[in-house]
Design an enzyme around this catalytic site. Structure first.
Site: not given
Ligand code: NAD
Length: 461
Positions: A35, A43, A181, A183-184, A237, A306, A438
């Site tokens: 890393e 995330c 428009g 999710v982000i 746009v 991703d 319930h």
């Protein structure tokens, strides 16, 4: 047989990479993780976790302002405000706790940690800074980065930010334009509007959240409009000039002025500096190509999360990691991308799994659809949140669950039931035959299954 430093090397410590490395070590494999930045990836650092911290405060402030509806006296809604600097401190504290936790978990599971940027030297060798590591199997989990579209020109004196910077704002603009428009775009529009910003979302398609069942996304848009967010649908746009967003709508050129513009038109797989092309890895557009077993075209190299461009969700990355590991360990596992739950954190929340109604019809031919409104659910009335519905889509002949789409409060905590049911191939009858406690909001899901399979639910006419 050649000997390697590690049996498994994982590149990238996001939720896909770190969970896979831990599991690999737990399975007895000599494992390392490479890393270059913070542990936890997008995330934990600039994605799921920090957005939800900010949304938690946005929801809380909205609930406090509504306190009189719950017979709570003494709250002056106009006097309730958010200290953005303190909110940033809370966010950073939570992120730090979690990223520190990841490091501790890796260490505790005896995963070797290599700090630095990995690049392929050959199909079994990685360079990390001036060090060289060899591994029998390599799992690429390098994630994605914000897509800055070349087809939207940014000109003049414009303040255009991405979700990365939006999460760090410690003061709020008066007006914000959100391009995209998806999710982000929708989560940030919701968040900033709840914090008092005038928000306009510009979306190319004729619905927001194009990946969500249209019946649900249209309910969500109407709910957000009532909450004060403006939407321009079908808006292409083209330019941001001096903070004015210029777009084409119904063949006409239009523009809106903003103080801050959020670019949210997608993310792209991150393979920068990896030398993936150099060792001959195949790509599918910008993503590393994988088969259903998560193998790349070089069979001992896998790509999860991703970076393979399939479904950009943290829990997909982790599940893909487990699938890759099973294959590495001599088993046989494939991904089923039709059974991945997806959650969107506006209020009410959206949670869905499986196919939309249109896609289900395409696949199964004859389907049964059932709905149950949360307005008919006791717990929702108690909660003061009766908006939305549960929608269930079944195969007409077999009762197979094809899709479940929920728009209501707490639904992100409820979709796990359906995920388990679909993974276990339960039918509608078996879900109906299981007990929904319930009073819970979750009873609405059982009722929607009855509406779909039996043609009627009990608590709704
Ligand atoms: P997205 O692809 O989901 O949405 C981008 C939107 O921008 C699309 O609706 C598209 O039609 C629109 N668009 C493209 N060009 C445009 C233009 N010129 N003008 C106007 N609109 C335009 O991308 P995203 O919302 O940036 O999200 C990226 C990824 O991150 C997604 O895969 C998403 O699932 C994931 N993500 C998930 C969550 C969650 O599950 N809660 C949260 C954040 C991000």
């Amino acid at each position: 047989m050649a000997s390697y430093d590690y049996e498994i090397a994982v590149i990238g410590a996001g939720p896909g990479g770190y969970e896979t490395a831990i599991k690999a070590a737990q399975l007895g494999k000599k494992t390392c993780i490479v890393e270059e930045k913070e542990f936890g990836g997008t995330c934990l650092n600039v994605g799921c976790i920090p957005t939800k911290v900010l949304i938690r405060t946005a929801n809380l402030v909205s609930e406090i302002r509504d306190a009189s509806k719950f017979a709570v006296e003494g709250v002056d809604p106009a006097a309730v405000s958010v200290d953005m600097k303190k909110l940033q401190q809370r966010k950073s504290g939570i992120v730090k706790t979690l990223t520190g936790g990841v490091r501790a978990l890796l260490g505790g599971n005896r995963v070797a940690i290599e700090k630095g940027k990995a690049a392929f030297v050959d199909a079994h060798t990685l360079s990390v800074g001036d060090k060289t590591i060899t591994a029998e199997n390599i799992i690429i989990a390098t994630g994605s980065k914000v897509f800055m579209p070349p087809f939207i020109a940014i000109e003049g004196d414009s303040r255009v930010i991405t979700s990365d910077e939006a999460l760090g704002l410690d003061s709020l603009p008066k007006r914000m334009a959100v391009i995209g428009g998806g999710v982000i775009g929708v989560e940030f529009a919701y968040l900033f509007s709840k914090l008092g910003v005038e928000v306009t979302v510009l979306e190319l398609m004729d619905q927001i959240l194009p990946m969500v069942d249209p019946e649900i996304s249209s309910l969500a848009r109407k709910s957000m409009e009532q909450g004060g967010v403006s939407f321009k649908l079908g808006a292409k746009v083209k330019t941001v000039k001096d903070n004015c967003v210029q777009f084409e709508l119904d063949g006409k050129e239009e523009e809106i002025a903003a103080d801050l513009v959020l670019m949210a038109v997608g993310r792209v797989p991150n393979t920068e500096g990896l030398n993936a092309e150099g060792i001959g890895l195949a790509f599918e557009r910008k993503a590393i190509q994988t088969n259903e077993r998560l193998q790349t075209n070089i069979p001992h190299i896998y790509a999860i999360g991703d970076v393979n461009g399939k479904v950009m969700l943290a829990h997909t990355a982790s599940h893909e990691g487990m699938t890759a590991l099973e294959n590495i360990c001599g088993g046989y596992a494939e991904m089923d991308y039709d059974k991945i739950p997806s959650c969107i954190y506006i209020t009410p929340e959206i949670a869905s799994i499986g196919l939309t109604e249109a896609k289900a019809k395409e696949k199964a031919g004859k389907i049964k659809v059932g709905r149950f409104p949360f307005a008919a659910n006791g717990k929702s009335l108690i909660e003061g949140s009766t908006e939305g519905m549960a929608k269930v889509i079944l195969d007409e002949e077999t009762g197979e669950i094809l899709g479940v789409h929920l728009f209501g409060s707490h639904v992100t905590e409820m979709i796990g039931e359906i995920s388990a049911a679909m993974a276990s191939e339960l039918t509608a009858e078996e879900v109906i035959g299981s007990i929904h406690p319930h009073p819970t909001v979750n009873e609405a899901v059982g009722e929607a299954f009855m509406a779909a399979w039996l043609g009627k639910s009990i608590n709704n006419l």
